[in-house]
Structures are given as C-alpha cells and as structure tokens.
Scaffold this motif. Structure first.
Motif, PDB file in Angstrom:
ATOM      1  N   PRO A 318       0.799  -1.216   0.000  1.00 57.49           N
ATOM      2  CA  PRO A 318       0.000   0.000   0.000  1.00 57.49           C
ATOM      3  C   PRO A 318       0.845   1.286   0.000  1.00 57.49           C
ATOM      4  CG  PRO A 318      -0.539  -1.410   1.903  1.00 57.49           C
ATOM      5  CD  PRO A 318       0.667  -1.951   1.269  1.00 57.49           C
ATOM      6  N   VAL A 319       0.188   2.366  -0.457  1.00 54.78           N
ATOM      7  CA  VAL A 319       0.764   3.717  -0.404  1.00 54.78           C
ATOM      8  C   VAL A 319      -0.277   4.634   0.220  1.00 54.78           C
ATOM      9  CG1 VAL A 319       2.196   3.324  -2.453  1.00 54.78           C
ATOM     10  CG2 VAL A 319      -0.078   4.372  -2.702  1.00 54.78           C
ATOM     11  N   ASP A 320       0.155   5.839   0.541  1.00 60.61           N
ATOM     12  CA  ASP A 320      -0.765   6.841   1.079  1.00 60.61           C
ATOM     13  C   ASP A 320      -0.956   7.979   0.092  1.00 60.61           C
ATOM     14  OD1 ASP A 320      -1.465   5.743   3.529  1.00 60.61           O
ATOM     15  OD2 ASP A 320       0.220   6.671   4.591  1.00 60.61           O
ATOM     16  N   VAL A 321      -2.172   8.494   0.036  1.00 59.88           N
ATOM     17  CA  VAL A 321      -2.442   9.783  -0.582  1.00 59.88           C
ATOM     18  C   VAL A 321      -2.599  10.777   0.569  1.00 59.88           C
ATOM     19  CG1 VAL A 321      -4.077  11.173  -1.900  1.00 59.88           C
ATOM     20  CG2 VAL A 321      -3.513   8.850  -2.660  1.00 59.88           C
ATOM     21  N   ILE A 322      -1.702  11.747   0.627  1.00 59.96           N
ATOM     22  CA  ILE A 322      -1.715  12.752   1.683  1.00 59.96           C
ATOM     23  C   ILE A 322      -2.459  13.994   1.186  1.00 59.96           C
ATOM     24  CG2 ILE A 322      -0.322  14.175   3.232  1.00 59.96           C
ATOM     25  CD1 ILE A 322       0.046  11.218   3.730  1.00 59.96           C
ATOM     26  N   ILE A 323      -3.445  14.436   1.968  1.00 60.65           N
ATOM     27  CA  ILE A 323      -4.138  15.691   1.685  1.00 60.65           C
ATOM     28  C   ILE A 323      -3.665  16.709   2.722  1.00 60.65           C
ATOM     29  CG2 ILE A 323      -6.346  16.842   1.311  1.00 60.65           C
ATOM     30  CD1 ILE A 323      -7.651  14.105   1.085  1.00 60.65           C
ATOM     31  N   ARG A 324      -3.208  17.847   2.235  1.00 64.58           N
ATOM     32  CA  ARG A 324      -2.726  18.892   3.145  1.00 64.58           C
ATOM     33  C   ARG A 324      -3.373  20.225   2.780  1.00 64.58           C
ATOM     34  NH1 ARG A 324       3.527  21.037   4.041  1.00 64.58           N
ATOM     35  NH2 ARG A 324       3.074  22.354   5.854  1.00 64.58           N
ATOM     36  N   ALA A 325      -3.941  20.868   3.778  1.00 59.20           N
ATOM     37  CA  ALA A 325      -4.566  22.186   3.582  1.00 59.20           C
ATOM     38  C   ALA A 325      -3.573  23.274   3.956  1.00 59.20           C
ATOM     39  CB  ALA A 325      -5.817  22.308   4.433  1.00 59.20           C
ATOM     40  N   MET A 326      -3.368  24.226   3.033  1.00 64.17           N
ATOM     41  CA  MET A 326      -2.419  25.318   3.264  1.00 64.17           C
ATOM     42  C   MET A 326      -3.157  26.642   3.116  1.00 64.17           C
ATOM     43  SD  MET A 326       0.947  23.802   1.337  1.00 64.17           S
ATOM     44  CE  MET A 326       1.997  25.037   2.093  1.00 64.17           C
ATOM     45  N   GLU A 327      -3.344  27.318   4.221  1.00 62.29           N
ATOM     46  CA  GLU A 327      -4.123  28.557   4.241  1.00 62.29           C
ATOM     47  C   GLU A 327      -3.445  29.651   3.419  1.00 62.29           C
ATOM     48  OE1 GLU A 327      -5.573  31.849   7.550  1.00 62.29           O
ATOM     49  OE2 GLU A 327      -5.137  29.784   8.176  1.00 62.29           O
ATOM     50  N   GLY A 328      -4.230  30.267   2.537  1.00 58.45           N
ATOM     51  CA  GLY A 328      -3.755  31.407   1.773  1.00 58.45           C
ATOM     52  C   GLY A 328      -2.842  31.079   0.620  1.00 58.45           C
ATOM     53  N   SER A 329      -2.612  29.770   0.318  1.00 64.50           N
ATOM     54  CA  SER A 329      -1.713  29.402  -0.781  1.00 64.50           C
ATOM     55  C   SER A 329      -2.372  29.686  -2.115  1.00 64.50           C
ATOM     56  CB  SER A 329      -1.359  27.921  -0.685  1.00 64.50           C
ATOM     57  OG  SER A 329      -0.669  27.658   0.509  1.00 64.50           O
ATOM     58  N   LEU A 330      -1.490  29.839  -3.125  1.00 66.39           N
ATOM     59  CA  LEU A 330      -1.989  30.067  -4.484  1.00 66.39           C
ATOM     60  C   LEU A 330      -1.556  28.918  -5.371  1.00 66.39           C
ATOM     61  CD1 LEU A 330      -1.273  33.875  -4.916  1.00 66.39           C
ATOM     62  CD2 LEU A 330      -3.463  32.783  -4.403  1.00 66.39           C
TER      63      LEU A 330
END
Length: 330
Positions: A318-330
């Motif tokens: 298995p592998v992971d899909v990482i979701i990351r939220a970055m405030e104010g990014s473009l």
C-alpha cells in the motif's frame, strides 16, 4: 432494454458514471492474478478457467528470464452452440527493462480507457470456436504487465485460457500439446470488487492520509493466499472538501510511499481526467513524495472530487495519498 444491456450501453458510451461508478461491481466478476513465478522461461499453460460469471478480469506481471522472446497469450473458447459477444478493455505495459514502468503503463492505459468512450473492443465468438484476445511480447530480460477486463452479454459455455508461447513455435499457442504446463504456474483467484470510500476533509484538520491498497486484502482461500497490496483492485474515493476558515485555502494532494526501500508510482482518474504521478521513494530514511493535484477553495466554500485508482504492479503498495490544507496558498 434489459439491466445488463443497459449497463453495456452505458459502459460503451460513457465508460464512467461518477457517483454511481460502473466497474466490475455492477455484477459478479472473477479476478485472476498471474505473477507466480514472476520470471518465466519456457512455454506453458498458466490457466484454463470457466467464464461463468458476467465479468472476468486478469492482472499479469511477468519477466522473461530466457534468452528467447516469449509472448503472453489470452484466448477465449466458446463451447456452446450459440454465438457470444465479449467486451474487452486491456491495459498493457512493456516489454521493457523498467519493472516499475511496465506496471505503471498497464495501469495508465487501462484507466485511460474509462475516460475514452471508444475504449471498449467487442469480439464476436461463433459457436464451437476459439479466438485470441491478445498476444503480448516479452523480450529477453524484460517485463510485460497487463490488466485485461472481459464482459459477456449472455451466459453460454465459455472458457478463458492464458499461457506463455515461444514465438518460434506458434503452433503451441493452443496449449494443448504442452505436457503438464499447468504445473509450472500458480494463479490466485478472487471475487472482483471495487473499494469505495467517502472521505470528508475540512481545512481546519490540516492534514489527512488515505490508504490505497491497504487491508482488508483479497484472499484466495483455496491457496491460503493473501493479495498484500491489493494489486489491480479498483479504488474510488469520493472526497468532500470544506474550507471553514476565514481565508482562502489550497488543498494539495501527494503520493507517499509507506514501505522501506519502496519505489512507487500511481495513476488517477480525477473527475474523469487522467493524471499520472511520477516516482516516489522511501530509501535510507529519506522519503520523497510527489504532489499530483491541488484545488483552491474560498472561505466557506465546499467541493466534491472523485478519485479512481488501482495499485499497480512492480511497485510497493500500500501507499498513502496525503491531503494537506495550506491557508492562503496560491
């Protein structure tokens, strides 16, 4: 129009229905995995199985360890007195020296056909006849990988055969004159499934991991064999993103290896659009992740995204899909 005929019409015209995905799970389908032994060197019959369900899917991944070119051949046999129509999707990778690329290319060409309305091939099989589905070359010291999906319109007496053929002796392609060929290979046989998961992720959570190819693994009880990594199993993630923050936020998606010394790639259908992911690795305590998708949400905005993928041969799932939220990014 019957339920099954309706499916085949939608399967051919659209290939994909988001929110109600039509894969092998709309009806019963067998799934056969051929990878033992991975290295092949002589002609032989890999399997000869009844095609007695509506679907039959095959994943194979083999390296030619002989000094002569070989071919993987898949054939259909109609033992009934009625004509049968078979629908085929095939994703092929190789022949190539790159084991990872062989599996990646097979996955990429297989999933690409779901985004292509013309991706389905039909085969008419007359009564009491046989025909080839495909012949896939494996050059010496190279690897060929494939994912082949078969669907049938009726339920007549059919069989699916797969074997290794020496290109110098094409008369062996019927497999009937190969002594004890079945003993050279072992295939795992499963009930085909679609792994479907609803994922909710808010920007305040900052980070999340989705596992592709994880437990529970498919099991062949007759062999007491567990398909660790769930190679070839279709995964659908219905992702519901929310930005509850007061500022715009960018959601980034990364492919991340989980195993030591892993080399991984992936391919996704993201809202019907094909996206290939480059090489990620985990070696000597150094992890390289690949960013493959991002989406920007305004404050209080919500968005739904559908990801479809499958663990590909030659990698370390298995592998992971990482979701990351970055405030104010473009």
């Amino acid at each position: 129009m019957s339920h099954l005929k309706t499916f085949f019409f939608l399967f051919y015209v659209t290939g994909l229905l988001f929110g109600s995905l039509v894969f092998a799970t709309s009806f019963e389908s067998d799934y056969v995995v051929s990878n033992y032994p991975e290295g092949v060197y002589v002609p032989g019959l890999i399997f000869d199985k009844p095609f007695d369900k509506a679907g039959f899917r095959i994943l194979y991944h083999h390296r030619n360890i002989s000094t002569d070119s070989l071919s993987i051949v898949i054939a259909l046999q109609n033992l009934s007195l009625k004509e049968e129509t078979i629908f085929v999707r095939a994703g092929l990778g190789g022949s190539t020296l790159d084991v990872v690329f062989a599996g990646h290319k097979a996955a990429q060409t297989f999933l690409a056909q779901y985004a292509n309305p013309n991706g389905v091939k039909s085969i008419s099989l007359p009564p009491l006849s046989s025909t080839y589905v495909l012949s896939h070359l494996i050059k010496p010291d190279q690897t060929s990988s494939g994912i082949v999906q078969l669907y049938r319109e009726n339920h007549y007496n059919l069989r699916v055969k797969m074997g290794i053929v020496d290109n110098r002796y094409p008369h062996l392609s019927s497999f009937s004159d190969i002594a004890s060929g079945i003993n050279q290979y072992r295939v795992a046989h499963f009930q085909d499934i679609l792994r479907e998961e609803i994922v909710r992720f808010d920007s305040v959570d900052q980070i999340m991991a989705l596992e592709v190819g994880g437990k529970p693994y498919l099991v062949d009880s007759s062999l007491n064999y567990e398909l660790t990594g769930n190679y070839g199993v279709l995964h659908q993630f219905n992702i519901k993103l929310s930005n509850s923050l007061s500022k715009p936020t960018q959601f980034n998606f990364y492919l991340a290896p989980k195993k030591d010394n892993a080399v991984d790639r992936a391919v996704f259908l993201i809202n019907g659009k094909l996206t290939e992911v480059g090489v990620s690795f985990n070696k000597d305590n150094e992890v390289s992740m690949q960013k493959f998708y991002s989406v920007f949400l305004k404050s209080k905005e919500k968005k739904e995204i559908t990801f479809i993928t499958l663990p590909q041969s030659g990698c370390y799932y298995p592998v992971d899909v990482i979701i990351r939220a970055m405030e104010g990014s473009l």
